[in-house]
Design a protein around this motif. Structure first.
Motif, PDB file in Angstrom:
ATOM      1  N   ASP A   1       0.808  -1.220   0.000  1.00 52.74           N
ATOM      2  CA  ASP A   1       0.000   0.000   0.000  1.00 52.74           C
ATOM      3  C   ASP A   1       0.845   1.275   0.000  1.00 52.74           C
ATOM      4  O   ASP A   1       0.311   2.373   0.024  1.00 52.74           O
ATOM      5  CB  ASP A   1      -0.952   0.000   1.199  1.00 52.74           C
ATOM      6  CG  ASP A   1      -0.223  -0.080   2.536  1.00 52.74           C
ATOM      7  OD1 ASP A   1       1.016  -0.258   2.570  1.00 52.74           O
ATOM      8  OD2 ASP A   1      -0.909   0.024   3.570  1.00 52.74           O
ATOM      9  N   LYS A   2       2.157   1.148  -0.032  1.00 49.32           N
ATOM     10  CA  LYS A   2       3.027   2.321  -0.001  1.00 49.32           C
ATOM     11  C   LYS A   2       3.277   2.883  -1.387  1.00 49.32           C
ATOM     12  O   LYS A   2       3.393   2.147  -2.359  1.00 49.32           O
ATOM     13  CB  LYS A   2       4.391   1.969   0.611  1.00 49.32           C
ATOM     14  CG  LYS A   2       4.458   2.174   2.082  1.00 49.32           C
ATOM     15  CD  LYS A   2       5.895   2.212   2.546  1.00 49.32           C
ATOM     16  CE  LYS A   2       5.946   2.520   4.015  1.00 49.32           C
ATOM     17  NZ  LYS A   2       7.314   2.494   4.511  1.00 49.32           N
ATOM     18  N   ARG A   3       3.395   4.175  -1.435  1.00 46.17           N
ATOM     19  CA  ARG A   3       3.764   4.862  -2.669  1.00 46.17           C
ATOM     20  C   ARG A   3       5.252   5.198  -2.563  1.00 46.17           C
ATOM     21  O   ARG A   3       5.723   5.613  -1.504  1.00 46.17           O
ATOM     22  CB  ARG A   3       2.940   6.144  -2.793  1.00 46.17           C
ATOM     23  CG  ARG A   3       3.021   6.763  -4.144  1.00 46.17           C
ATOM     24  CD  ARG A   3       2.046   7.940  -4.268  1.00 46.17           C
ATOM     25  NE  ARG A   3       2.364   8.658  -5.482  1.00 46.17           N
ATOM     26  CZ  ARG A   3       3.351   9.545  -5.590  1.00 46.17           C
ATOM     27  NH1 ARG A   3       4.101   9.827  -4.559  1.00 46.17           N
ATOM     28  NH2 ARG A   3       3.578  10.144  -6.738  1.00 46.17           N
ATOM     29  N   VAL A   4       5.989   5.027  -3.642  1.00 44.27           N
ATOM     30  CA  VAL A   4       7.422   5.309  -3.626  1.00 44.27           C
ATOM     31  C   VAL A   4       7.693   6.569  -4.437  1.00 44.27           C
ATOM     32  O   VAL A   4       7.333   6.653  -5.613  1.00 44.27           O
ATOM     33  CB  VAL A   4       8.233   4.125  -4.209  1.00 44.27           C
ATOM     34  CG1 VAL A   4       9.713   4.461  -4.256  1.00 44.27           C
ATOM     35  CG2 VAL A   4       7.999   2.866  -3.385  1.00 44.27           C
ATOM     36  N   ASP A   5       8.326   7.520  -3.791  1.00 43.51           N
ATOM     37  CA  ASP A   5       8.743   8.754  -4.443  1.00 43.51           C
ATOM     38  C   ASP A   5      10.188   8.537  -4.898  1.00 43.51           C
ATOM     39  O   ASP A   5      11.102   8.524  -4.071  1.00 43.51           O
ATOM     40  CB  ASP A   5       8.631   9.911  -3.453  1.00 43.51           C
ATOM     41  CG  ASP A   5       9.054  11.246  -4.037  1.00 43.51           C
ATOM     42  OD1 ASP A   5       9.807  11.284  -5.034  1.00 43.51           O
ATOM     43  OD2 ASP A   5       8.641  12.272  -3.464  1.00 43.51           O
ATOM     44  N   LEU A   6      10.386   8.333  -6.200  1.00 44.96           N
ATOM     45  CA  LEU A   6      11.735   8.033  -6.702  1.00 44.96           C
ATOM     46  C   LEU A   6      12.705   9.195  -6.503  1.00 44.96           C
ATOM     47  O   LEU A   6      13.899   8.968  -6.294  1.00 44.96           O
ATOM     48  CB  LEU A   6      11.685   7.629  -8.179  1.00 44.96           C
ATOM     49  CG  LEU A   6      11.022   6.285  -8.470  1.00 44.96           C
ATOM     50  CD1 LEU A   6      11.029   6.001  -9.968  1.00 44.96           C
ATOM     51  CD2 LEU A   6      11.696   5.151  -7.712  1.00 44.96           C
ATOM     52  N   LYS A   7      12.202  10.421  -6.513  1.00 41.46           N
ATOM     53  CA  LYS A   7      13.089  11.577  -6.263  1.00 41.46           C
ATOM     54  C   LYS A   7      13.570  11.564  -4.817  1.00 41.46           C
ATOM     55  O   LYS A   7      14.737  11.823  -4.544  1.00 41.46           O
ATOM     56  CB  LYS A   7      12.376  12.884  -6.602  1.00 41.46           C
ATOM     57  CG  LYS A   7      12.202  13.077  -8.093  1.00 41.46           C
ATOM     58  CD  LYS A   7      11.525  14.395  -8.410  1.00 41.46           C
ATOM     59  CE  LYS A   7      11.333  14.504  -9.915  1.00 41.46           C
ATOM     60  NZ  LYS A   7      10.610  15.705 -10.296  1.00 41.46           N
ATOM     61  N   ALA A   8      12.674  11.264  -3.898  1.00 39.79           N
ATOM     62  CA  ALA A   8      13.070  11.185  -2.485  1.00 39.79           C
ATOM     63  C   ALA A   8      14.015  10.005  -2.274  1.00 39.79           C
ATOM     64  O   ALA A   8      15.018  10.119  -1.540  1.00 39.79           O
ATOM     65  CB  ALA A   8      11.832  11.053  -1.596  1.00 39.79           C
ATOM     66  N   PHE A   9      13.721   8.877  -2.916  1.00 40.55           N
ATOM     67  CA  PHE A   9      14.609   7.708  -2.811  1.00 40.55           C
ATOM     68  C   PHE A   9      16.005   8.079  -3.302  1.00 40.55           C
ATOM     69  O   PHE A   9      17.004   7.743  -2.675  1.00 40.55           O
ATOM     70  CB  PHE A   9      14.048   6.542  -3.628  1.00 40.55           C
ATOM     71  CG  PHE A   9      14.918   5.317  -3.600  1.00 40.55           C
ATOM     72  CD1 PHE A   9      14.782   4.376  -2.587  1.00 40.55           C
ATOM     73  CD2 PHE A   9      15.895   5.109  -4.574  1.00 40.55           C
ATOM     74  CE1 PHE A   9      15.591   3.254  -2.548  1.00 40.55           C
ATOM     75  CE2 PHE A   9      16.703   3.990  -4.550  1.00 40.55           C
ATOM     76  CZ  PHE A   9      16.555   3.057  -3.527  1.00 40.55           C
ATOM     77  N   ARG A  10      16.058   8.795  -4.417  1.00 46.72           N
ATOM     78  CA  ARG A  10      17.350   9.220  -4.986  1.00 46.72           C
ATOM     79  C   ARG A  10      18.125  10.064  -3.973  1.00 46.72           C
ATOM     80  O   ARG A  10      19.314   9.852  -3.746  1.00 46.72           O
ATOM     81  CB  ARG A  10      17.105  10.016  -6.270  1.00 46.72           C
ATOM     82  CG  ARG A  10      18.375  10.602  -6.826  1.00 46.72           C
ATOM     83  CD  ARG A  10      18.112  11.563  -7.958  1.00 46.72           C
ATOM     84  NE  ARG A  10      19.377  12.116  -8.398  1.00 46.72           N
ATOM     85  CZ  ARG A  10      19.503  13.224  -9.046  1.00 46.72           C
ATOM     86  NH1 ARG A  10      18.441  13.934  -9.372  1.00 46.72           N
ATOM     87  NH2 ARG A  10      20.685  13.663  -9.409  1.00 46.72           N
TER      88      ARG A  10
END
Length: 162
Positions: free
Chosen positions: A64-73
């Motif tokens: 159910d989680k959304r992944v923010d690729l910019k934040a992950f980066r």
């Protein structure tokens, strides 16, 4: 490795697991239609690459989680990220879209993909549900056991906060 080889590996290592057989599912919306024994432990897997196609990552989070690729980066010091192609997925992990799984890393002989597991999976009860490289089943096991299997294989692994 295919489904039977994954299950044989778990048996060989004495790892406790359960298997839920279900219809083929290709995304989280389709999986939501399936009755699962531990829906809170189901994993969503994102196969991404950097803009130079040098760094590949398998990001595994709760369904159910959304992944923010910019934040992950920013958090992981990577180059800009985008989703990898179906061709890259097959070439590196031997998987098709819809069957993406951490077990696919066992097909990565060059250890070219970094596994990034959301630390939340290690919280009690510590269970995770992933495909056994086949999207017609979900294998439930301890997240720590999954990490151990991949680390023993030589896959680069990271625990991340997402």
């Amino acid at each position: 490795m295919d489904k039977q080889e994954i299950l044989a590996l778990l048996d060989e290592r004495g790892i406790r697991y359960e298997v839920t057989e279900h219809k083929a599912v290709y995304n989280m919306a389709e999986l939501a239609e399936v009755v699962l024994p531990y829906p809170e432990a189901d994993a969503k897997n994102l196969f991404v690459r950097d803009d130079k196609k040098r760094g590949y990552y398998l990001i595994t989070v709760k369904g159910d989680k959304r992944v923010d690729l910019k934040a992950f980066r920013r958090q992981n010091g990577t180059r800009p990220l985008s989703f990898a192609s179906a061709e890259d997925l097959m070439a590196r992990l031997g998987l098709i879209p819809g069957a993406v799984s951490p077990f696919g890393l066992l097909n990565d002989a060059e250890h070219s993909v970094t596994f990034c597991l959301d630390r939340e999976f290690l919280d009690a009860p510590g269970r995770i549900g992933v495909h056994p490289n086949d999207n017609t089943a979900t294998v439930w096991l301890a997240a720590a056991d999954l990490l151990s299997i991949l680390q023993t294989h030589g896959s680069p692994t990271r625990l991340v906060e997402l």
